[in-house]
Design a protein around this motif. Structure first.
Motif, PDB file in Angstrom:
ATOM      1  N   LEU A 229      88.018  99.901  73.782  1.00  0.00           N
ATOM      2  CA  LEU A 229      89.381  99.839  73.269  1.00  0.00           C
ATOM      3  C   LEU A 229      90.163 101.044  73.772  1.00  0.00           C
ATOM      4  O   LEU A 229      90.225 102.098  73.125  1.00  0.00           O
ATOM      5  N   GLY A 260      84.818  99.258  70.124  1.00  0.00           N
ATOM      6  CA  GLY A 260      85.253 100.442  69.401  1.00  0.00           C
ATOM      7  C   GLY A 260      84.152 101.477  69.345  1.00  0.00           C
ATOM      8  O   GLY A 260      83.069 101.296  69.913  1.00  0.00           O
ATOM      9  N   PRO A 265      85.406  98.621  62.109  1.00  0.00           N
ATOM     10  CA  PRO A 265      86.667  98.961  62.795  1.00  0.00           C
ATOM     11  C   PRO A 265      87.439 100.040  62.049  1.00  0.00           C
ATOM     12  O   PRO A 265      88.083  99.765  61.040  1.00  0.00           O
ATOM     13  N   PRO A 267      90.276 103.031  62.456  1.00  0.00           N
ATOM     14  CA  PRO A 267      91.292 103.663  63.308  1.00  0.00           C
ATOM     15  C   PRO A 267      91.099 105.167  63.471  1.00  0.00           C
ATOM     16  O   PRO A 267      91.569 105.747  64.455  1.00  0.00           O
ATOM     17  N   ILE A 273      92.909 101.183  67.729  1.00  0.00           N
ATOM     18  CA  ILE A 273      93.027 100.127  66.730  1.00  0.00           C
ATOM     19  C   ILE A 273      94.373 100.221  66.000  1.00  0.00           C
ATOM     20  O   ILE A 273      95.030  99.201  65.748  1.00  0.00           O
ATOM     21  N   THR A 277      97.074  97.282  66.052  1.00  0.00           N
ATOM     22  CA  THR A 277      97.423  96.653  64.772  1.00  0.00           C
ATOM     23  C   THR A 277      98.933  96.577  64.605  1.00  0.00           C
ATOM     24  O   THR A 277      99.478  95.555  64.144  1.00  0.00           O
ATOM     25  N   PHE A 291      89.805  92.685  64.227  1.00  0.00           N
ATOM     26  CA  PHE A 291      88.990  93.733  64.845  1.00  0.00           C
ATOM     27  C   PHE A 291      87.611  93.690  64.195  1.00  0.00           C
ATOM     28  O   PHE A 291      87.483  93.836  62.974  1.00  0.00           O
TER      29      PHE A 291
END
Length: 443
Positions: A229, A260, A265, A267, A273, A277, A291
């Protein structure tokens, strides 16, 4: 002919957990090439940087393959963009290891920093080297511009390696063209050998079974993106494409984003992420973009099989292994018309090629894709045939070994000047500095 081969992969260990910041296609490539070369009868050592204190120097990984952890820089994670100052220590240590444990018939460097190490070993001990760049600095600079955080001397280093390597493995026709036009590579030293997939990891699985196992509805339209990612992978384009699919064509589809820096998941651990999003919410696709976090290699085949198609629309892609994995599961691929994807995907037969920054075009292609269910099945069958014919790791390793044999027949000249890491300055643009930097290591 059995050879003793050293693979150098400075930042990408075959033992690393995939899907993290610097863990991706190169890790897979090195791991499978090493194993397949060993199965062909070669003795293989993989040299990679030690990034944990607890790692032993030598790991007996599998039959015929050892992983050698090199003490170069701190024994902790260091971004690959910041590893260049540690390559001199890497080279010195590897030369000492070779003198103590025996020299290799050939070195295969992966990435430009590994190439620096290989060139140092060649200059000290006369060992020929082959290089796979995996990504070229000039191409990266064209697409990422100021976002490219590698030091500027990377371009000079790559130019030198192109001249000094005994052979260069290009991963696709676009890679070969870039080496020739951007770096002046000698076509006689260039060999096209693509990446591959592992038949023991990826094979067709019933979509019904995969969806049931993962908890998805049987009648749901599902697309998947698998990989690291990071912005250059163009996942934002895939999200916007799903948005256009709904707004312009009235078709709902769920996009699974697998990857990731953690299994959940988060952030905080995977900053991309948060950005993605926001884009999903702007596109009105917040509920349709899921995710999953990082997934094990064993589970990936279920995600490929559950999906109607893999969506991969990076800005550029030196090759791209996930399309091969999807095709091996009988899943079509809709990918950007760039780099290696132009080679692995046959437009209109195993999937579709789309412009890398055109989400509206992607949405239109997806609508066309979903309008013809039989086409989806036909593309899946064609993808499966193509990948098993052209892109197995067994075939890749045989082709790479053939390059090694060509190099082994050439006479290797041992230079006798000073080590490149003792040269002051970084730009390497001055002729005298450049000449010294190209010198061999003193014994």
């Amino acid at each position: 002919m059995t050879q003793r081969i050293a693979l150098i992969s400075d930042h990408a260990s075959p033992l690393a957990v995939l899907g993290g910041v610097d863990s991706g296609g190169q890790n897979v490539y090195v791991a499978h090439v090493a194993r397949q070369l060993a199965q062909l009868g070669h003795q293989v050592d993989v040299f990679t940087r030690r990034d944990q204190e607890t790692l032993p120097t030598i790991v007996e990984w599998c039959s015929g393959v050892r992983v050698i952890h090199v003490p170069a820089g701190p024994a902790e994670f260091v971004r690959k963009e910041e590893l260049l100052p540690h390559m001199a220590d890497f080279a010195r240590w590897m030369i000492g290891f070779c003198r103590e444990h025996g020299q290799y018939d050939l070195i295969h460097a992966n990435f430009f920093m590994s190439g620096m190490v290989a060139m140092g070993v060649k200059q000290a001990l006369g060992t020929p080297f082959v290089i796979t760049f995996h990504a070229l600095g000039q191409v990266r600079r064209q697409h990422q511009q100021e976002a490219d955080q590698f030091p500027p001397e990377r371009l000079d280093i790559e130019e030198t390696l192109v001249a000094e390597a005994d052979a260069i493995i290009a991963e696709c026709p676009q890679d070969k063209l870039d080496l020739e036009t951007l770096y002046g590579a000698d076509p006689a030293k260039l060999y096209i050998v693509p990446c591959g997939f592992d038949k023991d990891e990826f094979w067709p699985v019933s979509q019904k079974f995969a969806r049931q196992t993962l908890g998805f509805a049987q009648d749901e339209r599902i697309l998947v993106n698998i990989g690291r990612l990071v912005p250059r992978k163009g996942i934002d384009n895939a999200i916007r494409g799903v948005g256009h699919l709904k707004r312009d064509h009235g078709i709902d589809a769920t996009l699974l984003i697998v990857g990731g820096n953690s299994d959940i998941p988060d952030p905080q651990l995977t900053p991309e992420i948060e950005r993605l999003t926001r884009i999903a919410e702007e596109e009105g696709a917040g509920q349709r973009v899921i995710f999953t976090g990082r997934r094990s290699r064993e589970l990936l085949k279920l995600y490929y099989a559950a999906a109607d198609a893999l969506i991969t629309t990076p800005w550029y892609e030196p090759f791209g292994i996930t399309p091969l994995e999807a095709m091996a599961c009988g899943t079509p691929v809709i990918g950007a018309d760039v780099g290696g994807l132009k080679h692995s995907i046959v437009d209109g037969k195993t999937g579709f090629l789309v412009p890398p920054h055109k989400p509206q075009v992607l949405g239109r292609r997806l609508a066309q894709f979903y309008a013809h269910p039989e086409q989806i099945r036909r593309m899946g069958r064609s993808a499966l045939r193509r990948v098993n014919s052209e892109f197995t790791w067994e075939k890749v390793a045989r082709d790479i070994a053939a390059v090694y044999y060509v190099v082994a027949d050439r006479e290797v000249e041992l230079l006798q000047t000073g080590p490149w890491w003792e040269v002051e300055g970084t730009a390497l643009q001055d002729g005298e500095v450049r000449a010294k930097w190209l010198g061999a290591l003193q014994s």
